[in-house]
Design an enzyme around this catalytic site. Structure first.
Site, mmCIF file in Angstrom:
data_model
loop_
_atom_site.group_PDB
_atom_site.id
_atom_site.type_symbol
_atom_site.label_atom_id
_atom_site.label_comp_id
_atom_site.label_asym_id
_atom_site.label_seq_id
_atom_site.Cartn_x
_atom_site.Cartn_y
_atom_site.Cartn_z
ATOM 1 N N GLU A 176 8.050 34.553 -6.551
ATOM 2 C CA GLU A 176 7.752 33.159 -6.231
ATOM 3 C C GLU A 176 8.923 32.206 -6.432
ATOM 4 O O GLU A 176 8.729 30.990 -6.518
ATOM 5 C CB GLU A 176 6.538 32.661 -7.038
ATOM 6 C CG GLU A 176 5.279 33.485 -6.836
ATOM 7 C CD GLU A 176 4.049 32.824 -7.394
ATOM 8 O OE1 GLU A 176 3.814 31.642 -7.079
ATOM 9 O OE2 GLU A 176 3.317 33.486 -8.152
ATOM 10 N N ASP A 196 0.501 25.025 -7.734
ATOM 11 C CA ASP A 196 -0.645 25.859 -8.072
ATOM 12 C C ASP A 196 -1.219 26.409 -6.771
ATOM 13 O O ASP A 196 -1.077 25.812 -5.708
ATOM 14 C CB ASP A 196 -1.705 25.020 -8.797
ATOM 15 C CG ASP A 196 -2.876 25.858 -9.276
ATOM 16 O OD1 ASP A 196 -3.823 26.030 -8.484
ATOM 17 O OD2 ASP A 196 -2.850 26.328 -10.420
ATOM 18 N N TYR A 265 -2.645 32.375 -21.795
ATOM 19 C CA TYR A 265 -2.093 31.980 -23.090
ATOM 20 C C TYR A 265 -0.566 31.990 -23.112
ATOM 21 O O TYR A 265 0.080 32.741 -23.843
ATOM 22 C CB TYR A 265 -2.697 32.842 -24.188
ATOM 23 C CG TYR A 265 -4.173 32.547 -24.353
ATOM 24 C CD1 TYR A 265 -4.599 31.420 -25.049
ATOM 25 C CD2 TYR A 265 -5.131 33.345 -23.761
ATOM 26 C CE1 TYR A 265 -5.944 31.116 -25.169
ATOM 27 C CE2 TYR A 265 -6.490 33.057 -23.878
ATOM 28 C CZ TYR A 265 -6.877 31.942 -24.579
ATOM 29 O OH TYR A 265 -8.209 31.632 -24.689
ATOM 30 N N HIS A 266 0.007 31.146 -22.263
ATOM 31 C CA HIS A 266 1.433 30.800 -22.271
ATOM 32 C C HIS A 266 1.462 29.338 -21.861
ATOM 33 O O HIS A 266 0.911 28.983 -20.808
ATOM 34 C CB HIS A 266 2.221 31.664 -21.287
ATOM 35 C CG HIS A 266 3.685 31.338 -21.250
ATOM 36 N ND1 HIS A 266 4.632 32.090 -21.919
ATOM 37 C CD2 HIS A 266 4.359 30.333 -20.643
ATOM 38 C CE1 HIS A 266 5.828 31.575 -21.718
ATOM 39 N NE2 HIS A 266 5.692 30.490 -20.949
ATOM 40 N N LEU A 267 2.076 28.487 -22.655
ATOM 41 C CA LEU A 267 1.944 27.040 -22.461
ATOM 42 C C LEU A 267 2.340 26.608 -21.052
ATOM 43 O O LEU A 267 3.410 26.966 -20.554
ATOM 44 C CB LEU A 267 2.787 26.282 -23.482
ATOM 45 C CG LEU A 267 2.495 24.771 -23.521
ATOM 46 C CD1 LEU A 267 1.136 24.502 -24.143
ATOM 47 C CD2 LEU A 267 3.584 24.026 -24.289
ATOM 48 N N HIS A 268 1.475 25.837 -20.428
ATOM 49 C CA HIS A 268 1.729 25.291 -19.109
ATOM 50 C C HIS A 268 1.020 23.943 -18.999
ATOM 51 O O HIS A 268 0.037 23.676 -19.679
ATOM 52 C CB HIS A 268 1.253 26.242 -18.007
ATOM 53 C CG HIS A 268 -0.181 26.621 -18.105
ATOM 54 N ND1 HIS A 268 -0.673 27.541 -19.021
ATOM 55 C CD2 HIS A 268 -1.275 26.209 -17.404
ATOM 56 C CE1 HIS A 268 -1.969 27.673 -18.884
ATOM 57 N NE2 HIS A 268 -2.373 26.867 -17.902
ATOM 58 N N VAL A 269 1.534 23.088 -18.133
ATOM 59 C CA VAL A 269 1.020 21.728 -17.958
ATOM 60 C C VAL A 269 0.658 21.521 -16.487
ATOM 61 O O VAL A 269 1.387 21.934 -15.580
ATOM 62 C CB VAL A 269 2.068 20.683 -18.394
ATOM 63 C CG1 VAL A 269 1.548 19.263 -18.150
ATOM 64 C CG2 VAL A 269 2.429 20.870 -19.871
ATOM 65 N N HIS A 270 -0.490 20.885 -16.249
ATOM 66 C CA HIS A 270 -0.989 20.639 -14.900
ATOM 67 C C HIS A 270 -0.566 19.248 -14.420
ATOM 68 O O HIS A 270 -0.707 18.259 -15.162
ATOM 69 C CB HIS A 270 -2.516 20.723 -14.868
ATOM 70 C CG HIS A 270 -3.046 22.045 -15.352
ATOM 71 N ND1 HIS A 270 -3.586 22.982 -14.499
ATOM 72 C CD2 HIS A 270 -3.126 22.581 -16.601
ATOM 73 C CE1 HIS A 270 -3.961 24.039 -15.193
ATOM 74 N NE2 HIS A 270 -3.704 23.823 -16.476
#
Length: 333
Positions: A176, A196, A265-270
């Site tokens: 990607e 996304d 469970y790996h930090l990500h922000v929307h």
């Protein structure tokens, strides 16, 4: 719409993406990275797992002919766009009268193929956990205290095996990379910003981007302390700037938040457009990034001590752990 969360979770890939060659040399016919779906001719439906009339989407359990592995296929009606609307309103769309009463009328329209498409996402091979995850289930609101996290949630996370190799593939530019909107490569405060899969990239009003941090070991909101403030400030500032430059959307038009419980469970922000009613953006799951920053500035270990509410579905194993501990009633009153 159901979100991505549990052990052996796999990233849904669109049918169009199946033709991509994997950069690390894996053969395209490897069922663990490519779906054999090029048309529905070889897909055999087993049952409908769930459907959402409001979002015009349906989740289907099935198999591909000649394959033992099972699959989940997600069909979503695509929205109209400025480019396709003139075609939809042209003479190419055939109309059949449904009801006509005085000044009111409704019709069944059959537009040409280019404006009548559906978005197809696939989870393949699908595990029993995927079938449960995408099935219609009752939801329960859980209020997780500091002790609940230490005694129930954290032990559950540590004993479960969570498959997030697809996240590492993105961070390592194995997959990607052509979809990346922006990247800060810093290993402590950097992140990758990319669309996304709920967004088809056609309308900015449906904008949905995810910022995935480069730093490993931050599982969720619960792991954040004041020492992560530089990371969070960096995501907020540079994410907003990148979206303004790329899509001409100002910060005041963005909803920027973290999920708890998260999808993986790996930090990500929307990052979503305010006009888009994004799944999981309700108060029982979403925490605005600006609020998270302010809370950590006021109290360094705020999310270690805060009671956090979130929804779990009836077949979720974490819900079973909360029930076993007596924190959620076995049956509704």
């Amino acid at each position: 719409m159901a979100e991505k969360r549990r052990a052996e979770d796999a990233e849904p890939i669109t049918a169009q993406e199946t033709k991509k060659a994997k950069s690390d040399g894996t053969k395209q016919d490897d069922p663990h990275w490519a779906t054999p779906l090029s048309s529905f001719q070889d897909f055999e439906m087993i049952k409908i797992l769930n459907d959402h009339p409001k979002t015009k989407s349906v989740f289907v359990h099935g198999k591909f002919k000649g394959r033992e592995e099972e699959a989940v296929v997600i069909l979503e009606k695509t929205p109209f766009s400025e480019e396709t609307l003139p075609i939809a309103l042209s003479g190419e769309t055939k109309l059949k009268v449904g009801l006509k009463n005085d000044i009111y009328g409704n019709y069944h329209g059959t537009p040409p193929a280019q404006v009548n498409g559906i978005k197809v996402s696939v989870v393949y091979p699908a595990t029993p956990k995927h079938l449960v995850k995408y099935s219609q289930q009752e939801s329960y609101l859980v209020q997780e205290t500091e002790d609940d996290y230490k005694n129930i949630t954290l032990p559950f996370l540590e004993k479960e095996a969570f498959r997030i190799q697809w996240v590492y593939n993105i961070l390592e530019h194995k997959m990607e990379s052509e979809r990346i909107v922006y990247e800060d490569p810093d290993k402590e405060t950097g992140f990758i910003l990319l669309p996304d899969m709920k967004w088809d990239l056609k309308q900015v009003n449906d904008l949905y981007l995810i910022a995935i941090v480069h730093k490993h070991g931050i599982r969720s909101l619960r792991d954040l302390t004041a020492k992560h403030l530089p990371l969070l400030h960096n995501i907020l500032k540079k994410g907003q700037q990148a979206i303004r430059e790329k899509f001409n959307i100002p910060p005041c038009k963005l909803r920027i938040y973290l999920h708890y419980q998260p999808s993986y469970y790996h930090l990500h922000v929307h990052f979503t457009h305010l006009n888009f009613d994004a799944p999981g953006s309700g108060v029982e799951r979403a925490h605005l990034l600006t609020d998270v920053i302010e809370h950590l500035e006021m109290m360094t270990d705020y999310y270690t001590k805060k009671t956090l509410s979130f929804c779990l579905r009836e077949n979720d194993q974490l819900l079973a752990e909360f029930k076993k501990a007596g924190r959620v009633p076995e049956k509704s009153v």
